[in-house]
Design a protein around this motif. Structure first.
Motif, PDB file in Angstrom:
ATOM      1  N   PHE A 134     -15.118  71.264  53.379  1.00 26.52           N
ATOM      2  CA  PHE A 134     -16.321  69.539  53.176  1.00 26.52           C
ATOM      3  C   PHE A 134     -16.329  69.022  53.716  1.00 26.52           C
ATOM      4  N   PRO A 141     -24.292  67.888  50.056  1.00 27.21           N
ATOM      5  CA  PRO A 141     -23.963  68.244  48.747  1.00 27.21           C
ATOM      6  C   PRO A 141     -22.930  68.591  47.248  1.00 27.21           C
ATOM      7  N   VAL A 142     -22.120  67.986  47.318  1.00 24.75           N
ATOM      8  CA  VAL A 142     -21.068  68.598  46.609  1.00 24.75           C
ATOM      9  C   VAL A 142     -21.406  67.447  44.904  1.00 24.75           C
ATOM     10  N   SER A 154     -17.761  63.819  45.782  1.00 22.96           N
ATOM     11  CA  SER A 154     -18.455  64.367  45.714  1.00 22.96           C
ATOM     12  C   SER A 154     -18.785  63.755  44.983  1.00 22.96           C
ATOM     13  N   ASP A 155     -20.197  63.618  44.300  1.00 22.64           N
ATOM     14  CA  ASP A 155     -20.764  63.042  43.104  1.00 22.64           C
ATOM     15  C   ASP A 155     -19.788  63.989  41.832  1.00 22.64           C
ATOM     16  N   LYS A 156     -20.372  63.162  40.546  1.00 25.68           N
ATOM     17  CA  LYS A 156     -19.074  63.491  39.686  1.00 25.68           C
ATOM     18  C   LYS A 156     -19.890  63.543  38.385  1.00 25.68           C
ATOM     19  N   ALA A 315     -20.779  58.121  47.188  1.00 24.68           N
ATOM     20  CA  ALA A 315     -20.514  58.983  45.042  1.00 24.68           C
ATOM     21  C   ALA A 315     -21.470  57.984  43.772  1.00 24.68           C
TER      22      ALA A 315
END
Length: 334
Positions: A134, A141-142, A154-156, A315
């Motif tokens: 990544f 975006p992840v 990453s976002d969660k 994030a």
């Protein structure tokens, strides 16, 4: 295959005019638009998704990686992701990691080479793994779901497992139970640990001792719940109630109880977690903690698209709250 140049020649207009009519990117008179559309129909013109994606630098495609499991929970979340993608005009490429780190890395590499606009990860069996690839694609975006602390940006999207575990044990306590066991998930996984911590917090607050003979670690699958109940039963007296940290293990435990001549909930009460669709059709129907699976999937897609629009590097963490669903598998003691 017909091109815009072919349409322009037949309609007697410029190629740029054809582009504006096809893509609706600028006003074109009704008379000219009709000529262009008529020529396009005559030539059986079909817009090139590849050409458009190269021009727009968007493929309108999202990649998603999921761990193989017999647990319908994953399928119900994927359904939410897929429906949200459809509503937003995106396609979904779904990859199965089968809990294998090398396969996950290869799938991510393939998705990125196919120029997906974003990636959703729901591979909790691989949490704690570093995914260096990544770092080579910082603009993609992840979003991760059902995952512990991350070793990459990453976002969660997550449910409040600590709160859910607390609610499950608290309901058993409010129902009059003082002997409460727990079938945990694999405690190396963040969500399993949080549900177990919530259970312990509720018992500690109520001044109820935790009997180590009534704590069994399992694997979030039916077989694990089945074996965990038998292991607990083999140690001696059973508790009056058990918190199984997901519905699949609760189903396995109920099956083992029936084989052992233990009646649910007359002899032992059981509460699950997730509220998968089939939990209400069990015998007895399962009291459980509802995890908003469709909303988890929708939140993942919404967060990913928000990142694409805003180009923000900050994030985002979205936490959805669990709720209690009371059915028939918990006996209220007098």
């Amino acid at each position: 295959m017909a091109t815009m140049k072919d349409i322009a020649r037949v309609a007697g207009v410029s190629t740029s005019t054809v582009s504006h009519v096809i893509n609706k990117s600028r006003y074109v008179s009704e008379e000219i638009s009709e000529r262009v559309n008529k020529a396009a129909n005559e030539l059986n013109y079909a817009p090139s998704a590849l050409a458009r994606s190269l021009k727009m630098n968007r493929t309108k495609t999202i990649g998603m990686l999921v761990t193989t499991s017999t647990n319908p929970f994953f399928g119900e979340v994927v359904k939410g992701v897929e429906r949200s993608c459809y509503q937003k005009g995106y396609n979904l490429i779904l990859c199965n990691t089968e809990g294998d780190n090398e396969r996950m890395q290869a799938s991510i590499s393939t998705l990125l080479q196919k120029r997906v606009d974003g990636v959703i990860l729901m591979c909790s069996t691989l949490e704690g793994k570093r995914i260096d690839i990544f770092e080579r694609y910082p603009d993609i975006p992840v979003v991760v779901m059902d995952w512990g602390p991350m070793l990459f940006t990453s976002d969660k999207i997550q449910d409040n497992s600590l709160r859910g575990g607390y609610m499950a044990a608290q309901y058993l306590i409010e129902s009059g139970h003082k002997e409460i066991g727990c079938i945990t998930g694999p405690l190396i996984r963040h969500q399993a640990q949080m549900r177990y911590e919530g259970y312990k917090r509720a018992l500690n607050e109520a001044g109820i001792d935790i009997n180590p003979n009534w704590i069994v670690e399992a694997d979030f699958e039916c077989d694990g719940g089945y074996e965990a109940f038998n292991a607990m039963n083999a140690k001696g007296t059973l508790p009056s109630a058990i918190f199984a940290c997901n519905d699949m293990m609760a189903m396995g435990a109920i099956n083992a109880a029936n084989e052992s001549g233990v009646n649910i909930p007359q002899d032992v009460s059981i509460i699950g977690y997730d509220d998968i669709h089939i939990s209400k059709f069990m015998t007895p129907s399962l009291t459980t903690i509802h995890q908003p699976k469709y909303r988890l999937g929708k939140a993942a897609v919404d967060t990913l698209l928000q990142k694409l629009e805003e180009k923000s590097s900050e994030a985002i963490v979205v936490q959805l709250e669990p709720t209690l669903v009371v059915r028939k598998s918990v006996k209220v003691l007098s």
